[in-house]
Design a protein around this motif. Structure first.
Motif, short mmCIF file in Angstrom:
data_model
loop_
_atom_site.label_atom_id
_atom_site.label_comp_id
_atom_site.label_asym_id
_atom_site.label_seq_id
_atom_site.Cartn_x
_atom_site.Cartn_y
_atom_site.Cartn_z
N ALA A 1 -10.93 18.85 -6.72
CA ALA A 1 -9.52 18.63 -7.11
C ALA A 1 -9.16 17.15 -6.95
O ALA A 1 -8.47 16.57 -7.79
CB ALA A 1 -8.61 19.51 -6.26
N HIS A 2 -9.63 16.52 -5.89
CA HIS A 2 -9.38 15.10 -5.64
C HIS A 2 -9.98 14.24 -6.77
O HIS A 2 -9.31 13.36 -7.30
CB HIS A 2 -9.98 14.74 -4.27
CG HIS A 2 -9.94 13.27 -3.94
ND1 HIS A 2 -9.03 12.74 -3.05
CD2 HIS A 2 -10.71 12.23 -4.36
CE1 HIS A 2 -9.23 11.43 -2.95
NE2 HIS A 2 -10.25 11.10 -3.72
N GLU A 3 -11.21 14.53 -7.14
CA GLU A 3 -11.86 13.75 -8.21
C GLU A 3 -11.16 13.98 -9.55
O GLU A 3 -11.03 13.06 -10.36
CB GLU A 3 -13.35 14.08 -8.33
CG GLU A 3 -14.20 13.77 -7.09
CD GLU A 3 -14.07 12.33 -6.59
OE1 GLU A 3 -13.80 11.43 -7.39
OE2 GLU A 3 -14.23 12.12 -5.37
N LEU A 4 -10.70 15.20 -9.78
CA LEU A 4 -9.93 15.46 -11.01
C LEU A 4 -8.64 14.64 -10.99
O LEU A 4 -8.17 14.18 -12.03
CB LEU A 4 -9.61 16.96 -11.14
CG LEU A 4 -10.77 17.86 -11.56
CD1 LEU A 4 -10.36 19.34 -11.47
CD2 LEU A 4 -11.25 17.55 -12.97
N GLY A 5 -8.09 14.45 -9.80
CA GLY A 5 -6.90 13.59 -9.66
C GLY A 5 -7.20 12.18 -10.16
O GLY A 5 -6.44 11.60 -10.92
N HIS A 6 -8.35 11.65 -9.79
CA HIS A 6 -8.76 10.31 -10.27
C HIS A 6 -8.93 10.34 -11.79
O HIS A 6 -8.56 9.42 -12.48
CB HIS A 6 -10.09 9.89 -9.65
CG HIS A 6 -9.97 9.47 -8.22
ND1 HIS A 6 -8.99 8.64 -7.76
CD2 HIS A 6 -10.76 9.75 -7.14
CE1 HIS A 6 -9.16 8.44 -6.47
NE2 HIS A 6 -10.21 9.10 -6.06
N TYR A 7 -9.51 11.40 -12.26
CA TYR A 7 -9.77 11.51 -13.70
C TYR A 7 -8.46 11.49 -14.49
O TYR A 7 -8.31 10.74 -15.46
CB TYR A 7 -10.56 12.79 -13.99
CG TYR A 7 -10.66 13.09 -15.47
CD1 TYR A 7 -11.55 12.40 -16.28
CD2 TYR A 7 -9.82 14.05 -16.05
CE1 TYR A 7 -11.62 12.66 -17.64
CE2 TYR A 7 -9.88 14.30 -17.41
CZ TYR A 7 -10.77 13.61 -18.20
OH TYR A 7 -10.82 13.85 -19.55
N ILE B 1 -16.16 6.50 -5.54
CA ILE B 1 -17.02 7.05 -4.48
C ILE B 1 -16.07 7.34 -3.34
O ILE B 1 -15.49 6.43 -2.75
CB ILE B 1 -18.08 6.03 -4.04
CG1 ILE B 1 -18.94 5.62 -5.23
CG2 ILE B 1 -18.95 6.61 -2.92
CD1 ILE B 1 -19.91 4.49 -4.94
N CYS B 2 -15.88 8.62 -3.05
CA CYS B 2 -14.82 8.97 -2.12
C CYS B 2 -15.42 9.55 -0.85
O CYS B 2 -16.10 10.57 -0.89
CB CYS B 2 -13.88 9.97 -2.77
SG CYS B 2 -13.25 9.33 -4.34
N ASN B 3 -15.14 8.90 0.24
CA ASN B 3 -15.69 9.38 1.51
C ASN B 3 -14.64 10.15 2.30
O ASN B 3 -13.48 10.26 1.90
CB ASN B 3 -16.29 8.23 2.32
CG ASN B 3 -15.23 7.23 2.74
OD1 ASN B 3 -14.04 7.54 2.79
ND2 ASN B 3 -15.64 6.03 3.05
N VAL C 1 -4.44 4.57 -4.90
CA VAL C 1 -5.13 5.44 -5.85
C VAL C 1 -5.69 6.67 -5.12
O VAL C 1 -5.61 7.80 -5.60
CB VAL C 1 -6.27 4.66 -6.55
CG1 VAL C 1 -7.18 5.58 -7.33
CG2 VAL C 1 -5.68 3.60 -7.48
N GLU C 2 -6.22 6.44 -3.92
CA GLU C 2 -6.76 7.57 -3.13
C GLU C 2 -5.66 8.50 -2.66
O GLU C 2 -5.78 9.72 -2.72
CB GLU C 2 -7.54 7.03 -1.93
CG GLU C 2 -8.80 6.27 -2.29
CD GLU C 2 -9.78 7.08 -3.11
OE1 GLU C 2 -9.82 8.31 -2.96
OE2 GLU C 2 -10.49 6.48 -3.93
N LEU C 3 -4.57 7.91 -2.20
CA LEU C 3 -3.43 8.70 -1.75
C LEU C 3 -2.95 9.59 -2.89
O LEU C 3 -2.64 10.77 -2.71
CB LEU C 3 -2.32 7.74 -1.31
CG LEU C 3 -1.00 8.34 -0.86
CD1 LEU C 3 -1.19 9.01 0.48
CD2 LEU C 3 0.07 7.27 -0.75
#
Ligand SMILES: [Zn+2]
Length: 177
Positions: A82-88, A97-99, A121-123
């Motif tokens: 879900a987080h990566e889809l947020g970036h997308y 690259i999300c740690n 962007v991460e938030l």
């Protein structure tokens, strides 16, 4: 003066987009299937056992794939997806690259302009992921019935820590949870 990029990120609403996606993809009575969203967007989702266990997810917009960490639990992988889809969906260029730190603590302690943008962007991706997986109305409804936070987290398919953060956010908004 506030940077226009930061201003635009802060003024957009991840809850709105998450709500629309849920409406488009969710079958009534089922838990939201994130793979369907990815598939529909043409993104391949893979799982790999990363050497660095701290990394939770990768997104390559160029290659249109997301890779999740096979060492993580199913619920952690779901949150990472879900987080990566947020970036997308938020049209910020580049690869991600999300740690663990970025995904679970919002990278608050940053000072340089570049790092500050990255942290926002991460938030944003975290807020989107929570909005997508834990809509306020459904969380509130489950909160009335489930007896423990662990049961609720299992119901929504998220790590307990993420559920706790959402509950905390909801309390700040005036929900009695
Ligand atoms: Zn990220």
């Amino acid at each position: 003066m506030i940077d226009p990029f930061i201003e635009s990120m802060l003024s957009s609403n991840p809850e709105g987009l998450a709500c629309r996606l849920r409406f488009d993809y969710m079958k009534p009575g089922y838990i939201l299937n994130l793979s369907r969203i990815a598939e529909h967007e043409g993104i391949k989702v893979k799982v790999a056992n990363f050497k660095n266990r701290d990394i939770k997810g990768l997104l390559s917009k160029k290659h249109m794939w997301i890779v999740l960490n096979g060492w993580d639990s199913a619920n952690e992988q779901r949150y990472a997806l879900a987080h990566e889809l947020g970036h997308y969906f938020f049209h910020f260029p580049g690869n991600f690259i999300c740690n663990q730190d970025l995904m679970y603590n919002d990278g608050i302690n940053v000072f340089s302009e570049h790092e500050r943008k990255k942290a926002i962007v991460e938030l944003y991706a975290n807020r989107f992921a929570m909005a997508l997986l834990l809509p306020f109305d459904e969380v509130y409804r489950e909160w009335l019935f489930a007896s423990t936070e662990e049961q609720m987290a299992e119901f929504f398919g998220v790590p307990v820590y993420v559920l706790r953060r959402r509950l905390q956010e909801m309390r700040g908004l005036g929900f009695h949870v």
